[in-house]
Design an enzyme around this catalytic site. Structure first.
Site, PDB file in Angstrom:
ATOM      1  N   ASN A 149      -8.478  -1.186   4.290  1.00 19.01           N
ATOM      2  CA  ASN A 149      -8.563  -1.409   2.844  1.00 19.01           C
ATOM      3  C   ASN A 149      -7.515  -2.401   2.340  1.00 19.01           C
ATOM      4  O   ASN A 149      -7.590  -2.861   1.205  1.00 19.01           O
ATOM      5  CB  ASN A 149      -8.412  -0.066   2.095  1.00 19.01           C
ATOM      6  CG  ASN A 149      -7.092   0.613   2.393  1.00 19.01           C
ATOM      7  OD1 ASN A 149      -6.631   0.616   3.532  1.00 19.01           O
ATOM      8  ND2 ASN A 149      -6.450   1.178   1.399  1.00 19.01           N
ATOM      9  N   ASP A 150      -6.537  -2.734   3.173  1.00 19.39           N
ATOM     10  CA  ASP A 150      -5.480  -3.670   2.767  1.00 19.39           C
ATOM     11  C   ASP A 150      -5.732  -5.094   3.267  1.00 19.39           C
ATOM     12  O   ASP A 150      -4.971  -6.002   2.941  1.00 19.39           O
ATOM     13  CB  ASP A 150      -4.114  -3.194   3.298  1.00 19.39           C
ATOM     14  CG  ASP A 150      -3.800  -1.779   2.864  1.00 19.39           C
ATOM     15  OD1 ASP A 150      -3.962  -1.490   1.671  1.00 19.39           O
ATOM     16  OD2 ASP A 150      -3.420  -0.955   3.713  1.00 19.39           O
ATOM     17  N   ASP A 198      -1.448  -0.987   5.930  1.00 14.97           N
ATOM     18  CA  ASP A 198      -1.728  -0.566   7.307  1.00 14.97           C
ATOM     19  C   ASP A 198      -3.197  -0.272   7.573  1.00 14.97           C
ATOM     20  O   ASP A 198      -3.565   0.011   8.700  1.00 14.97           O
ATOM     21  CB  ASP A 198      -0.912   0.688   7.640  1.00 14.97           C
ATOM     22  CG  ASP A 198      -1.384   1.902   6.855  1.00 14.97           C
ATOM     23  OD1 ASP A 198      -1.380   3.007   7.416  1.00 14.97           O
ATOM     24  OD2 ASP A 198      -1.765   1.742   5.682  1.00 14.97           O
ATOM     25  N   ASP A 229      -5.112   5.891  -3.955  1.00 11.99           N
ATOM     26  CA  ASP A 229      -4.880   7.314  -4.159  1.00 11.99           C
ATOM     27  C   ASP A 229      -4.970   7.723  -5.628  1.00 11.99           C
ATOM     28  O   ASP A 229      -5.004   6.892  -6.520  1.00 11.99           O
ATOM     29  CB  ASP A 229      -3.487   7.677  -3.613  1.00 11.99           C
ATOM     30  CG  ASP A 229      -3.554   8.931  -2.770  1.00 11.99           C
ATOM     31  OD1 ASP A 229      -4.404   9.771  -3.066  1.00 11.99           O
ATOM     32  OD2 ASP A 229      -2.753   9.056  -1.821  1.00 11.99           O
ATOM     33  N   ASP A 269       0.870  -1.168   0.000  1.00 17.42           N
ATOM     34  CA  ASP A 269       0.000   0.000   0.000  1.00 17.42           C
ATOM     35  C   ASP A 269       0.917   1.231   0.000  1.00 17.42           C
ATOM     36  O   ASP A 269       2.113   1.114   0.279  1.00 17.42           O
ATOM     37  CB  ASP A 269      -0.855  -0.070   1.287  1.00 17.42           C
ATOM     38  CG  ASP A 269      -1.735   1.147   1.450  1.00 17.42           C
ATOM     39  OD1 ASP A 269      -2.291   1.590   0.441  1.00 17.42           O
ATOM     40  OD2 ASP A 269      -1.864   1.641   2.580  1.00 17.42           O
ATOM     41  N   LYS A 270       0.372   2.403  -0.324  1.00 16.51           N
ATOM     42  CA  LYS A 270       1.207   3.604  -0.325  1.00 16.51           C
ATOM     43  C   LYS A 270       1.006   4.438   0.943  1.00 16.51           C
ATOM     44  O   LYS A 270       1.906   4.600   1.749  1.00 16.51           O
ATOM     45  CB  LYS A 270       0.909   4.464  -1.558  1.00 16.51           C
ATOM     46  CG  LYS A 270       1.718   5.755  -1.614  1.00 16.51           C
ATOM     47  CD  LYS A 270       1.232   6.681  -2.692  1.00 16.51           C
ATOM     48  CE  LYS A 270      -0.077   7.333  -2.346  1.00 16.51           C
ATOM     49  NZ  LYS A 270      -0.002   8.332  -1.256  1.00 16.51           N
ATOM     50  N   THR A 271      -0.232   4.932   1.123  1.00 13.83           N
ATOM     51  CA  THR A 271      -0.497   5.874   2.211  1.00 13.83           C
ATOM     52  C   THR A 271      -0.319   5.201   3.567  1.00 13.83           C
ATOM     53  O   THR A 271      -0.995   4.225   3.867  1.00 13.83           O
ATOM     54  CB  THR A 271      -1.936   6.419   2.099  1.00 13.83           C
ATOM     55  OG1 THR A 271      -2.159   6.776   0.749  1.00 13.83           O
ATOM     56  CG2 THR A 271      -2.139   7.606   2.999  1.00 13.83           C
ATOM     57  N   LYS A 329      -5.133  26.667  -9.133  1.00 11.90           N
ATOM     58  CA  LYS A 329      -3.881  25.904  -8.899  1.00 11.90           C
ATOM     59  C   LYS A 329      -4.074  24.492  -9.431  1.00 11.90           C
ATOM     60  O   LYS A 329      -5.191  23.978  -9.459  1.00 11.90           O
ATOM     61  CB  LYS A 329      -3.503  25.894  -7.410  1.00 11.90           C
ATOM     62  CG  LYS A 329      -4.374  25.061  -6.499  1.00 11.90           C
ATOM     63  CD  LYS A 329      -3.676  24.892  -5.152  1.00 11.90           C
ATOM     64  CE  LYS A 329      -4.377  23.861  -4.283  1.00 11.90           C
ATOM     65  NZ  LYS A 329      -5.457  24.345  -3.482  1.00 11.90           N
ATOM     66  N   GLU A 376      -3.088  20.461   0.242  1.00 12.77           N
ATOM     67  CA  GLU A 376      -3.753  21.722   0.580  1.00 12.77           C
ATOM     68  C   GLU A 376      -3.475  22.113   2.027  1.00 12.77           C
ATOM     69  O   GLU A 376      -3.187  23.257   2.337  1.00 12.77           O
ATOM     70  CB  GLU A 376      -5.267  21.599   0.357  1.00 12.77           C
ATOM     71  CG  GLU A 376      -5.656  21.667  -1.107  1.00 12.77           C
ATOM     72  CD  GLU A 376      -7.159  21.862  -1.291  1.00 12.77           C
ATOM     73  OE1 GLU A 376      -7.911  21.530  -0.349  1.00 12.77           O
ATOM     74  OE2 GLU A 376      -7.566  22.339  -2.351  1.00 12.77           O
TER      75      GLU A 376
END
Length: 1129
Positions: A796-797, A793, A680, A407-409, A567, A503
């Site tokens: 969702n994993d 973590d 993501d 996973d990334k996040t 932006k 942001e």
């Protein structure tokens, strides 16, 4: 009670209807025809067993193992027919194995139950009987109104009824479900939003109708019917009204919601996979080897039976004078006699199948797993968390991993964004002590002074602090106040919540630099520029979308001007700009990207009164269109976001976890392919992949994104396959999104797999939890059958973690679901390198040697028994005493291999970590390949032949092996014939197999020495006591005085030494020969390590000698300073 039992046994009937009707606060209709629907309770179950099914389910799983099932059959045979050995010899070890394994698996499952109970027992508040009642999470029923406070997680899937806000909105974060950390706004229908008190909710008459539970997190279809003054008002319900279990309430004091899906029917739980029994590659190899040995056993038993009857064809052997048959034996069926003899031989040779192998393997796995928890290199000091083992059955699988899915996040990143640099009007700036300082200059303004900003710099900071959808939470202690009515000192208690972490980082950065966003109330946005308050009227928000890749706000300035701030990605802004330092900014953006920063370009546009009227008209038309609304909005946004004036660009760092880049590089060197699977956005995921080293800058990035149809997807895949074939030199990276992946897996699985396998790194973005599991399954079931590992973590994993061969949970900020459902849990991604390259390497080598050694020592053990039948007329006479038969695997040879399998280190851990390529030496189950298995088996047979015929040649001569040199002729009765011979063979065997393991041991500890030499000593001491004393509880004592007599002979000792040397000497020669002529990478590292250790010992000895010589010279000198010097160590 009956329903509960049915649930426990898994027989609860499925839902009958396609929809479910939920009566809010369980106000069921009063008429008699209504039959309430039955729903699952709110318990989450990640455990495998219950108290009712533990014994049958565990026994079934254990008897799936060939050895266990085989020993059960042998035990039953021994009970039914007259066999050479007692049923206890098979039954006792079998019972021991089954019990030890059941206790271990029961304990591990108890830990899962404990974790489940923590979740199910969490306190929650529900509206019952006119008031708020505290109860446990597991007691929530469908239809209950639940109160959730700020920062709490939702205990079930709830439809939002009301919040503390008048408009009935709330903000949540779903980080633990889909990995997204941004805030999402959810809504209550207006008719229920007004019910903000318990008494109003209690009086609410409403019914929710919705679909039955399904796994899709982003889909929910339903309607709510509210009865007010006898009138029914029907409102549609969608995903924006549903609060999912596992999500967290943010920036909202409290909400009330009605439970619609509970427990294992909640969307979070439906995204878990069913927990199956994971089995390692080593265990599968063991089962294959056992089948081969079963074949050898059957061959030996059939051959012995046939030879017995061939021998007995002669009458003198069929019924010798000393063993006449009874009448019943003469008349018994020949077929039954043959079967009985075959079964008797089967029992006699059954020890070739090592049941104690399973006990030793279970103990090795269980005890070995503690080393992971004890490893201080895997301990995270900041969070005070050690590595955790939930399933010790897979330790050796850590040494076989070929694919890592991460996973990334929160796994690769810390989930924290930090502002690093910006470019304003073509000049690069850095933040130093909360001030904007041009690059190359230092901050020399006094702290108290208000920094002077140019018009461009100030406009840039204002644009960044106004162009966003950030919301603010105030930690108020004195009750709620107006958004803007706070003192200057109050800003320290502000907390920003943003739809994207970028942001939030940007708004926090402008706040440090003196331009502070202090809040919005829907229409007015306020900023404070160096203490001076400015209010801007928010006219329109042009939301971000993945096609435009930018977002904008239209504001009315305090002076009445209409201004657009926008932006977005550089490619989405720069082509639409007409003025500003475009080329310089483009160069700066590229420089930021090369540093791995996430870049955004900022621009603005001033509208004249006429232009703004046209803008207003177009936006209104597009937003109210019923047909093709999205296309018309996109067209309008493009019309507005043009002729921009460029302000600058920002560079934000998504803070990677420590040593992520080094870890991914180490895994790549070890031959492991890393895939990143994330929920993501595409741009964010690619940016992080580049910064963490998953994608290299030199890599050719291929994209399979935004595919709309099967045909389009197939064409794109073919184009990518052609590009890969044409370009051999460059490494390729592939980016896939969730929608394209669904199309690729539907029709073009083979083509997709071909493209993936030719890419050195793959990134999958916008993935739903079950899609992650599908990708893992796709690789797992591909023809090569690679070993996969998944690490994540969040909730969702979970499905991916359960699907992979090895699942690892990160103890992160997103709850404990991943940890609870994983096989192993670590605190940081960087620990994965040591877990695989060191622990995985050690566990695999240890257990592979353990398995092969067990087969070897059992071949050594039982082959002399088979050979002995040729010399005893196949009468099923045992060569060894029954006590020796039972204790060989349990006592005499068990401890050295257990200790070896716990402590062996072929190479020092630091070497394994610094040379990840050594991991390739053990990949694809190479240490347990058929070739090495065959080598150990043939070696076992060779040693067994040497034991047997070596002893036979020495005993078959005229001279006996008695200590007093007494000559016994061949025709004289040998006093200790077969028992002396059997004991000699057994003695040689115990010593040889123990020394063979000593030759295999590379890392010696005092425990190894103790058990190796202690086992041999124990055998001798036990045999002397067993044969040297008459034991009253034994019926027969065939071994009385045999061992003492044997050891009193010098020639017996000579025979033992000669046979052992004959067995082991060729082995030593082979090892030396291969080590010097064809060394593996591991052996080269061992030799380097040995040279280093010898060199360091020599250096230390030399320096010690030099030190002593110097001291003697100094001591001879009359200098008082030297006399006072302390002695050297």
């Amino acid at each position: 009670m009956l329903r509960w039992i049915r649930q426990q046994l898994g027989f609860d009937p499925p839902h009958q209807s396609d929809t479910r009707t939920v009566y809010i606060a369980n106000r069921f209709p009063q008429h008699g025809h209504y039959i309430p629907q039955r729903f699952a309770d709110n318990r989450i179950i990640s455990s495998k067993y219950t108290i009712w099914n533990f014994i049958p389910k565990n026994l079934f799983e254990q008897f799936r193992r060939i050895a266990n099932f085989y020993f059960l059959i042998i035990f039953l045979v021994q009970l039914m027919i007259d066999t050479p050995t007692s049923p206890v010899t098979s039954g006792l070890p079998l019972f021991f194995v089954i019990t030890v394994t059941a206790i271990k698996q029961g304990f591990e499952d108890w830990l899962r139950h404990k974790a489940d109970n923590e979740v199910n027992g969490a306190p929650v508040f529900v509206v019952r009987s006119g008031g708020l009642v505290q109860t446990r999470s597991k007691n929530i029923r469908v239809g209950d109104i639940v109160r959730v406070a700020k920062d709490e997680t939702f205990p079930a899937d709830l439809v939002l009824l009301s919040s503390d806000r008048a408009e009935g909105t709330c903000h949540i974060t779903t980080a633990s479900l889909d990995g997204e950390t941004n805030l999402k706004t959810h809504y209550a229908v207006p008719e229920t939003a007004v019910s903000q008190s318990v008494s109003q909710l209690e009086a609410l008459q409403a019914v929710v109708e919705c679909q039955q539970p399904e796994a899709d997190l982003y889909r929910f279809v339903g309607r709510i019917t509210v009865t007010q003054q006898g009138e029914e008002i029907v409102r549609p319900l969608g995903p924006e009204n549903l609060l999912l279990r596992g999500a967290r309430l943010k920036n909202t004091k409290e909400i009330f919601g009605v439970a619609v899906y509970t427990g294992m029917e909640s969307k979070m739980a439906l995204n878990y996979k069913c927990k199956s029994q994971k089995r390692s590659a080593v265990e599968k190899s063991m089962n294959t080897f056992l089948i081969i040995y079963l074949g050898i056993l059957l061959f030996e038993a059939i051959l012995s039976t046939i030879l017995k009857y061939a021998w007995q064809a002669e009458n003198k052997w069929d019924e010798p004078f000393y063993n006449e048959k009874t009448e019943q034996e003469r008349n018994s069926s020949k077929i039954l006699k043959f079967i009985s003899d075959f079964l008797a031989f089967l029992v006699l040779y059954n020890f070739i199948i090592p049941i104690s192998l399973y006990v030793t393997v279970e103990m090795q796995k269980f005890l070995g797993s503690f080393f992971i928890g004890w490893d201080l290199d895997l301990y995270h000091e900041e969070s005070d968390q050690r590595a955790q083992v939930n399933t010790s059955d897979l330790n050796e699988e850590l040494g076989q991993v070929e694919y890592v899915f991460t996973d990334k996040t929160g796994t690769l990143t810390e989930n924290e964004m930090q502002f690093r640099e910006c470019s304003i009007n073509g000049i690069k700036y850095q933040e130093i002590n909360g001030k904007l300082v041009p690059e190359g200059m230092t901050d020399d303004t006094p702290d108290a002074a208000v920094p002077r900003l140019s018009r461009e710099e100030e406009l840039f900071l204002k644009a960044v602090s106004l162009c966003h959808t950030v919301q603010i939470s105030y930690d108020q202690t004195d009750g709620p106040g107006e958004p803007f009515s706070h003192a200057n000192g109050f800003t320290t208690q502000m907390e920003y919540y943003a739809s994207s972490p970028d942001e939030k980082a940007l708004v926090e950065a402008t706040k440090r630099m003196g331009v502070t966003f202090t809040g919005s109330n829907g229409e007015v946005m306020e900023i404070r520029t160096f203490g001076k308050s400015e209010k801007y009227k928010l006219l329109h928000v042009l939301e971000f979308d993945p096609n435009r890749r930018r977002m904008s706000v239209i504001l009315q300035t305090p002076s009445g001007q209409k201004i657009l701030f926008t932006k977005g990605a550089e490619s989405a802004i720069l082509p639409y700009t007409k003025s500003g330092e475009i080329e310089k900014t483009r160069v700066h953006v590229d420089e930021f990207a090369l540093k791995g920063l996430r870049t955004l370009v900022v621009a603005y546009r001033l509208f004249s009164a006429e232009e703004y009227k046209e803008v207003e008209r177009r936006i209104h038309e597009a937003r109210t269109a019923l047909q093709q609304r999205e296309e018309r909005l996109a067209e309008t946004f493009s019309f507005i976001e043009k002729d921009l004036e460029l302000l600058g660009a920002t560079g934000v760092e998504d803070k990677l976890q420590e040593k992520v880049q080094e870890t991914i590089e180490a895994l790549r060197l070890a031959g492991i392919k890393v895939w990143v699977l994330t929920g993501d956005k595409h741009e964010t995921a690619v940016s992080v992949s580049l910064s963490c080293g998953h994608f290299h800058r030199t890599m050719n990035i291929l994209e399979l994104v935004q595919q709309k149809s099967d045909h389009e997807c197939a064409e794109q895949l073919r184009r990518l396959a052609r590009r890969i074939k044409e370009d051999h030199v460059i490494q390729h990276g592939l980016v896939v999104d969730g929608a394209s992946l669904s199309l690729a897996l539907r029709e073009h699985e083979k083509l997709f797999m071909e493209v993936c396998k030719n890419c050195s790194a793959v990134l999958c973005c916008r993935m739903a939890p079950l899609q992650k599991a599908k990708v893992v399954r796709l690789l797992k079931t591909s023809p090569e059958k690679p070993i996969t590992l998944a690490i994540g973590d969040g909730a969702n994993d979970v499905s991916m973690i359960q699907e992979a061969h090895v699942g690892i949970g990160i103890m992160g900020k997103e709850g404990r679901q991943a940890v609870r459902n994983s096989d192993y849990a670590i605190a940081r991604f960087k620990f994965l390198a040591k877990l695989l390259l060191v622990h995985g390497h050690f566990y695999y080598v240890r257990i592979a040697t353990l398995v092969q050694y067990f087969f070897y020592k059992n071949v050594c053990f039982i082959t002399p028994q088979f050979l002995y039948q040729f010399f005893c007329l196949f009468s099923q006479q045992t060569l060894y005493d029954s006590v020796y038969l039972t204790l060989y695997n349990i006592c005499f040879t068990s401890l050295p291999i257990l200790v070896y399998s716990l402590f062996e280190q072929l190479v020092h851990p630091h070497v394994l970590q610094s040379k990840p390529a050594l991991y390739r030496d053990i990949s694809k189950n190479s240490v347990l390949s058929f070739k090495t298995f065959l080598y150990w088996t043939i070696l076992g047979f060779c040693h067994a032949f040497i034991f047997f015929f070596g002893s036979y040649m020495l005993m078959g001569e005229d001279t006996s092996l008695m200590g007093n040199g007494q000559i016994l002729r061949a025709n004289r009765q040998l006093m200790f014939g077969n028992w002396t011979f059997g004991t000699l063979v057994f003695t040689v065997m115990v010593i040889t197999v123990t020394l063979k393991l000593a030759l295999e041991t590379h890392f010696w500890t005092w425990i190894n020495h103790f058990v190796t030499w202690g086992s041999i000593a124990f055998y001798f001491i036990f045999s002397l006591f067993y044969g040297g004393i008459i034991w009253p509880f034994l019926h027969t004592q065939d071994m009385y005085f045999v061992f003492v007599q044997l050891l009193s002979s010098g020639s017996a000792w000579f025979a033992i030494i000669i046979i052992i040397i004959t067995c082991l000497f060729p082995d030593v020669i082979k090892k030396v020969f291969y080590r010097h002529l064809q060394p593996t990478s591991t052996q080269k590292s061992q030799m380097e390590e040995d040279k280093v250790s010898v060199g360091s010992e020599y250096d230390s000895a030399e320096s010690r000698d030099r030190g002593e010589d110097n001291w003697q010279l100094l001591a001879a000198s009359p200098s008082p300073a030297i006399d006072a010097a302390p002695p050297l160590p």
